[in-house]
Write an enzyme that holds these catalytic residues in place. Structure first.
Site, mmCIF file in Angstrom:
data_model
loop_
_atom_site.group_PDB
_atom_site.id
_atom_site.type_symbol
_atom_site.label_atom_id
_atom_site.label_comp_id
_atom_site.label_asym_id
_atom_site.label_seq_id
_atom_site.Cartn_x
_atom_site.Cartn_y
_atom_site.Cartn_z
ATOM 1 C CG ASP A 83 24.811 38.730 34.827
ATOM 2 O OD1 ASP A 83 23.672 39.071 35.173
ATOM 3 O OD2 ASP A 83 25.712 38.426 35.638
ATOM 4 C CE1 TYR A 86 32.209 42.994 31.319
ATOM 5 C CE2 TYR A 86 31.522 45.269 30.977
ATOM 6 C CZ TYR A 86 32.076 44.090 30.498
ATOM 7 O OH TYR A 86 32.505 44.028 29.186
ATOM 8 C CG PHE A 125 29.734 43.339 25.343
ATOM 9 C CD1 PHE A 125 30.398 42.186 25.752
ATOM 10 C CD2 PHE A 125 28.583 43.203 24.569
ATOM 11 C CE1 PHE A 125 29.926 40.926 25.399
ATOM 12 C CE2 PHE A 125 28.107 41.946 24.218
ATOM 13 C CZ PHE A 125 28.779 40.805 24.628
ATOM 14 C CG HIS A 158 30.178 35.513 24.629
ATOM 15 N ND1 HIS A 158 31.192 36.099 25.367
ATOM 16 C CD2 HIS A 158 29.045 36.161 24.965
ATOM 17 C CE1 HIS A 158 30.673 37.058 26.115
ATOM 18 N NE2 HIS A 158 29.383 37.120 25.893
#
Length: 226
Positions: free
Chosen positions: A66, A68, A79, A188
């Site tokens: 998803d 930020y 990321f 993760h």
């Protein structure tokens, strides 16, 4: 977000997806949600992963979940954050593992465009989010689109490294021909899970080892300081 357009090379591969009923519904939702909320990333950046990494140059697919959801963070690469924005905790953990794995000092920014330009498709499963509301655009149609992206990368004649960090990304394993492609998976990098198998997994050297085996150039992970 009425005018989402893929780059020409990706249109040839994925253009049909943007004409399907689910994508029409998705765009209608984005337009409606955008009337009363800020949506990230900005419309011009929604497809930036595809603009920076042409289909024929994809050697690695790194899957996030998803975007930020805070102001000025998301710019269309999983990321990665815009220049001048403090790297979020997951990205800091990525940098810590990068240092432990290949010895690079931790960067003072989180703008990872240089990775994308070297053939890493930095794809989120969901490509937009309502400001300050994580997962707010989940199950609106983006997952259908990005599953189609994964399928098309899986169909490439050349081998690709798929990097699946965390349980959500690992659910996509069923879309990948593991006989032809290399899959790297671990926990993760989130602070909630990084110590459960992300730290010490050495994904960066593993990616480059696979690329070398296939006669492809290694990724230069250095993005410098801003």
């Amino acid at each position: 977000m009425k005018n989402l357009q893929l780059p020409i090379d990706w249109q040839a591969v994925l253009g049909d997806e943007l004409t399907k009923p689910y994508f029409d519904k998705l765009q209608a939702f984005l337009v409606e949600d955008g009337l009363s909320h800020n949506i990230y990333p900005p419309e011009k950046d929604v497809f930036s992963a595809f603009e920076l990494t042409p289909y024929e140059k994809v050697n690695v697919l790194l899957l996030g979940q998803d975007p930020y959801h805070n102001e000025n963070q998301a710019h269309g690469l999983c990321f990665s954050v815009k220049p001048g924005i403090k790297p979020p905790p997951s990205l800091m953990n990525i940098f810590k593992e990068l240092k432990a794995d290949v010895g690079l000092d931790i960067f003072n920014h989180g703008y990872l465009v240089q990775w994308a330009k070297q053939g890493i498709l930095m794809l989120n499963a969901v490509l937009t989010v309502r400001a300050n509301t994580p997962n707010s655009h989940k199950n609106k149609g983006w997952e259908i689109f990005t599953d189609a992206v994964i399928n098309k990368v899986n169909e490439k004649s050349e081998s690709v490294v798929f990097v699946l960090w965390g349980g959500y990304a690992q659910k996509k394993l069923k879309l990948i021909d593991t006989n032809r492609h290399k899959v790297i998976q671990s926990a993760h990098p989130s602070p909630f899970s990084a110590r459960n198998g992300f730290f010490g997994s050495k994904p960066f050297s593993a990616i480059n080892a696979a690329l070398v085996d296939w006669g492809k150039p290694e990724i230069d992970w250095q993005v410098g300081n801003w």
